[in-house]
Design a protein around this motif. Structure first.
Motif, mmCIF file in Angstrom:
data_model
loop_
_atom_site.group_PDB
_atom_site.id
_atom_site.type_symbol
_atom_site.label_atom_id
_atom_site.label_comp_id
_atom_site.label_asym_id
_atom_site.label_seq_id
_atom_site.Cartn_x
_atom_site.Cartn_y
_atom_site.Cartn_z
ATOM 1 N N LEU A 240 0.834 -1.205 0.000
ATOM 2 C CA LEU A 240 0.000 0.000 0.000
ATOM 3 C C LEU A 240 0.866 1.252 0.000
ATOM 4 C CD1 LEU A 240 -3.208 0.628 1.976
ATOM 5 C CD2 LEU A 240 -1.312 2.185 2.362
ATOM 6 N N VAL A 241 1.925 1.250 0.817
ATOM 7 C CA VAL A 241 2.834 2.395 0.877
ATOM 8 C C VAL A 241 3.516 2.611 -0.469
ATOM 9 C CG1 VAL A 241 4.957 3.279 1.925
ATOM 10 C CG2 VAL A 241 3.213 2.178 3.350
ATOM 11 N N ALA A 242 4.013 1.537 -1.067
ATOM 12 C CA ALA A 242 4.705 1.655 -2.354
ATOM 13 C C ALA A 242 3.750 2.145 -3.431
ATOM 14 C CB ALA A 242 5.302 0.306 -2.737
ATOM 15 N N GLY A 243 2.520 1.633 -3.423
ATOM 16 C CA GLY A 243 1.553 2.029 -4.441
ATOM 17 C C GLY A 243 1.124 3.472 -4.338
ATOM 18 N N ARG A 244 1.231 4.050 -3.144
ATOM 19 C CA ARG A 244 0.810 5.435 -2.937
ATOM 20 C C ARG A 244 1.993 6.400 -2.865
ATOM 21 N NH1 ARG A 244 -4.024 5.352 1.609
ATOM 22 N NH2 ARG A 244 -5.313 3.728 0.651
ATOM 23 N N ALA A 245 3.188 5.944 -3.184
ATOM 24 C CA ALA A 245 4.378 6.771 -2.966
ATOM 25 C C ALA A 245 4.314 8.098 -3.724
ATOM 26 C CB ALA A 245 5.636 5.996 -3.349
ATOM 27 N N ALA A 246 3.892 8.063 -4.983
ATOM 28 C CA ALA A 246 3.813 9.307 -5.755
ATOM 29 C C ALA A 246 2.770 10.240 -5.151
ATOM 30 C CB ALA A 246 3.478 9.005 -7.212
ATOM 31 N N ARG A 247 1.631 9.681 -4.778
ATOM 32 C CA ARG A 247 0.570 10.473 -4.163
ATOM 33 C C ARG A 247 1.036 11.057 -2.831
ATOM 34 N NH1 ARG A 247 -4.816 7.151 -3.097
ATOM 35 N NH2 ARG A 247 -4.324 6.625 -5.261
ATOM 36 N N SER A 248 1.734 10.252 -2.042
ATOM 37 C CA SER A 248 2.203 10.716 -0.737
ATOM 38 C C SER A 248 3.211 11.850 -0.884
ATOM 39 C CB SER A 248 2.828 9.562 0.046
ATOM 40 O OG SER A 248 1.856 8.567 0.336
ATOM 41 N N GLY A 249 4.098 11.756 -1.897
ATOM 42 C CA GLY A 249 5.061 12.822 -2.124
ATOM 43 C C GLY A 249 4.385 14.148 -2.413
ATOM 44 N N THR A 250 3.351 14.131 -3.244
ATOM 45 C CA THR A 250 2.610 15.351 -3.548
ATOM 46 C C THR A 250 1.935 15.900 -2.306
ATOM 47 O OG1 THR A 250 2.212 14.663 -5.831
ATOM 48 C CG2 THR A 250 0.719 16.296 -4.925
ATOM 49 N N ARG A 251 1.302 15.018 -1.557
ATOM 50 C CA ARG A 251 0.560 15.476 -0.383
ATOM 51 C C ARG A 251 1.468 16.021 0.712
ATOM 52 N NH1 ARG A 251 -4.010 10.645 -0.136
ATOM 53 N NH2 ARG A 251 -5.418 11.601 -1.675
ATOM 54 N N LEU A 359 0.097 21.983 -14.082
ATOM 55 C CA LEU A 359 0.116 20.595 -13.649
ATOM 56 C C LEU A 359 0.906 19.668 -14.557
ATOM 57 C CD1 LEU A 359 -0.940 18.470 -11.656
ATOM 58 C CD2 LEU A 359 -3.030 18.332 -13.016
ATOM 59 N N ILE A 360 0.910 19.920 -15.848
ATOM 60 C CA ILE A 360 1.465 18.949 -16.791
ATOM 61 C C ILE A 360 2.951 18.692 -16.555
ATOM 62 C CG2 ILE A 360 2.127 20.523 -18.654
ATOM 63 C CD1 ILE A 360 0.226 17.180 -19.032
ATOM 64 N N ASN A 361 3.668 19.662 -16.015
ATOM 65 C CA ASN A 361 5.093 19.465 -15.730
ATOM 66 C C ASN A 361 5.339 18.542 -14.544
ATOM 67 O OD1 ASN A 361 5.079 22.549 -16.862
ATOM 68 N ND2 ASN A 361 6.937 21.452 -17.450
ATOM 69 N N HIS A 362 4.317 18.292 -13.761
ATOM 70 C CA HIS A 362 4.522 17.630 -12.482
ATOM 71 C C HIS A 362 3.889 16.253 -12.369
ATOM 72 C CE1 HIS A 362 6.240 21.344 -11.000
ATOM 73 N NE2 HIS A 362 5.225 21.973 -11.554
ATOM 74 N N VAL A 363 3.058 15.865 -13.308
ATOM 75 C CA VAL A 363 2.509 14.513 -13.267
ATOM 76 C C VAL A 363 3.610 13.532 -13.670
ATOM 77 C CG1 VAL A 363 0.145 15.230 -13.702
ATOM 78 C CG2 VAL A 363 1.641 14.734 -15.635
ATOM 79 N N PRO A 364 3.555 12.283 -13.163
ATOM 80 C CA PRO A 364 4.614 11.321 -13.488
ATOM 81 C C PRO A 364 4.761 11.045 -14.980
ATOM 82 C CG PRO A 364 3.292 10.556 -11.636
ATOM 83 C CD PRO A 364 2.590 11.746 -12.192
ATOM 84 N N ASP A 365 3.637 11.062 -15.719
ATOM 85 C CA ASP A 365 3.665 10.755 -17.146
ATOM 86 C C ASP A 365 2.769 11.750 -17.874
ATOM 87 O OD1 ASP A 365 3.473 9.739 -19.715
ATOM 88 O OD2 ASP A 365 3.262 7.654 -19.077
ATOM 89 N N PRO A 366 3.329 12.857 -18.426
ATOM 90 C CA PRO A 366 2.500 13.859 -19.096
ATOM 91 C C PRO A 366 1.665 13.297 -20.243
ATOM 92 C CG PRO A 366 4.685 14.744 -18.678
ATOM 93 C CD PRO A 366 4.745 13.281 -18.346
ATOM 94 N N THR A 367 2.225 12.353 -20.998
ATOM 95 C CA THR A 367 1.475 11.771 -22.119
ATOM 96 C C THR A 367 0.247 11.034 -21.611
ATOM 97 O OG1 THR A 367 3.484 11.550 -23.443
ATOM 98 C CG2 THR A 367 1.601 10.189 -24.074
ATOM 99 N N ALA A 368 0.413 10.265 -20.554
ATOM 100 C CA ALA A 368 -0.722 9.548 -19.980
ATOM 101 C C ALA A 368 -1.775 10.517 -19.458
ATOM 102 C CB ALA A 368 -0.249 8.626 -18.869
ATOM 103 N N ALA A 369 -1.336 11.639 -18.884
ATOM 104 C CA ALA A 369 -2.283 12.629 -18.384
ATOM 105 C C ALA A 369 -3.098 13.226 -19.516
ATOM 106 C CB ALA A 369 -1.537 13.730 -17.634
ATOM 107 N N LEU A 370 -2.445 13.567 -20.608
ATOM 108 C CA LEU A 370 -3.171 14.132 -21.753
ATOM 109 C C LEU A 370 -4.179 13.134 -22.304
ATOM 110 C CD1 LEU A 370 -0.235 15.955 -23.577
ATOM 111 C CD2 LEU A 370 -2.075 17.004 -22.246
ATOM 112 N N CYS A 371 -3.822 11.863 -22.324
ATOM 113 C CA CYS A 371 -4.751 10.820 -22.786
ATOM 114 C C CYS A 371 -5.949 10.694 -21.850
ATOM 115 C CB CYS A 371 -4.036 9.479 -22.900
ATOM 116 S SG CYS A 371 -2.856 9.365 -24.263
ATOM 117 N N GLU A 372 -5.689 10.740 -20.539
ATOM 118 C CA GLU A 372 -6.782 10.631 -19.567
ATOM 119 C C GLU A 372 -7.714 11.837 -19.671
ATOM 120 O OE1 GLU A 372 -9.071 9.351 -16.135
ATOM 121 O OE2 GLU A 372 -8.200 8.561 -17.973
#
Length: 442
Positions: A240-251, A359-372
């Motif tokens: 759970l910790v590993a899966g939320r690591a990116a989210r936890s860093g932002t928060r 936001l686009i500079n800071h998401v882990p994968d900008p291409t994936a964000a644009l697709c979403e």
């Protein structure tokens, strides 16, 4: 996160990679908890209060907080108590995973509004706890048996805060395990123990160990019964910790700043309004501010779509959404959702426009964000990427040259948008603003 990210630089925020473990005495280390964290690739950062380490004032990008046991009482003023309670409250506010063991569990209960107190007498030695019905659907205890053999070594107990979920109990100590929210767990018993831990406890507290004369002799059998459940619970916590690591860093980055962010950047409001006006929205349409932060763009978005339209604000940091609702006049402007910008809780084609500031500079994968974002936007809908300063100005402010890999550079952004189903129809990289407007074409 809109205006927050707009002023935070151009590099992506670091993913939280370590777990902060607070240890009160030498013999009460993490044991099996540390084994599972290491197996999940999560390094440990120890704060050994017994050796004089100060308790950090912030989580410092930690992916999780673990607070171990010790002989102190959670309801008495031991030297690091105030700092530990503050750190636990910070983790709870940011929804960073927390695990409290024995004293750590009592501190967790106190930090969340419960009460730690003395019990009727010490309980030392091996004994079962009964898992509660809620344990069957708990992220950590879902596969635990109805009766779980554990090591008890405590004389205090606690009254849980309102809303906490009881996970395990026993006759003398009705609160043995609990969960607060969706990411914080307290264990009164010692699930983490192995042979080394039992030996260390007995050597450190010989008088207490004498209360359980079969402690050593029965350890092998009890540990053999405990081990598969122990390892499963802590492996799930580590996952759970590993899966939320990116989210936890932002928060952990934004939570401490959320309460004052609005006043720090109030002067940017007119530029946000001017950018929203470039979207070309119509009355009655549905628009999303993705990474809305304290809601700088929400008044302008509401004005564009009118009372008949729908305005949504999405942010990953709970404290930012609280800040949005606290700003006078913004609480009723939008429906606020806590969600990952790259995994929107929206149906395909749900909105007619998306506003995104910084936001686009800071998401882990900008291409994936644009697709979403394309998935969530109806054909013909518009995407506006905005920043209240240009790329060159931001680079100079942070003392670095323009990055050729910057996803907002036109030579990078245009093909990325096209691949995601957008057509770029306006690109402005001026001194005082950056603006890119795209239309959903497929």
């Amino acid at each position: 996160m809109s205006q927050s990210l707009a002023d935070a630089g151009t590099a992506a925020f670091p993913v939280a990679e370590n777990v902060l473990i607070v240890e009160h005495v030498p013999h009460e280390g993490p044991y099996a908890i540390g084994v599972e964290l290491e197996a999940a690739g999560l390094p440990v950062r120890a704060c050994r209060t017994w050796a004089g380490d100060p308790v950090p004032a912030s989580l410092g990008g930690a992916a999780a907080l673990v607070v171990m046991g010790g002989p102190a009482a959670a309801y008495e003023d031991f030297p690091s108590r105030t700092a530990e309670l503050a750190l636990i409250r910070t983790a709870l506010e940011a929804e960073v995973p927390v695990l409290g063991v024995c004293l750590g569990a009592q501190l967790l209960a106190e930090a969340a509004g419960g009460t730690a107190r003395p019990a009727s007498g010490p309980r030392i030695g091996w004994g079962e706890v009964r898992t509660a019905p809620a344990a069957h659907t708990d992220p950590l205890f879902a596969d635990a048996p109805g009766r779980l053999p554990v090591l008890h070594w405590h004389g205090d107990t606690m009254d849980l805060p309102a809303g906490a979920t009881l996970l395990a109990s026993c006759d003398r100590y009705p609160v043995q395990a609990f969960r607060i929210g969706g990411s914080a767990w307290g264990l009164q018993f010692h699930l983490e123990v192995d042979n080394a831990a039992v030996d260390a406890f007995a050597a450190a507290f010989p008088d207490e160990a004498a209360i359980a004369p079969d402690l050593d002799a029965s350890a092998p059998g009890n540990l053999a019964a405990l081990a598969p459940h122990r390892d499963a619970v802590f492996a799930r916590f580590a996952a759970l910790v590993a899966g939320r690591a990116a989210r936890s860093g932002t928060r952990t980055f934004f939570t401490p700043m959320a309460a004052t962010w609005e006043e720090r950047f109030a002067g940017d409001t007119p530029r946000y309004a001017a950018a929203v006006a470039r979207m070309g929205l119509r009355s009655g349409q549905r628009v999303l501010d993705v990474g809305c932060g304290s809601g700088r763009a929400l008044p302008a978005l509401r004005a564009e779509v009118g009372d008949e339209g729908v305005v949504l604000g999405v942010d990953l940091t709970p404290a930012m959404l609280t800040a949005t609702a606290a700003v006078e006049g913004r609480a009723g402007l939008a429906r606020l959702l806590m969600a990952d910008a790259c995994r929107l809780p929206l149906a395909a084609g749900a909105v007619d426009g998306i506003f995104s500031a910084g936001l686009i500079n800071h998401v882990p994968d900008p291409t994936a964000a644009l697709c979403e974002w394309a998935r969530a936007t109806a054909p013909g809908g518009v995407l506006l990427l905005f920043h209240p300063s240009g790329r060159a100005e931001r680079a100079a402010r942070h003392g670095r040259p323009l990055d050729p890999a910057d996803p907002l550079a036109e030579e990078n952004l245009r093909p990325a948008l096209y691949a995601a189903g957008w057509a770029l129809d306006c690109y402005e990289d001026a001194t005082r603003h950056f603006l890119a407007r795209a239309v959903r074409v497929r």
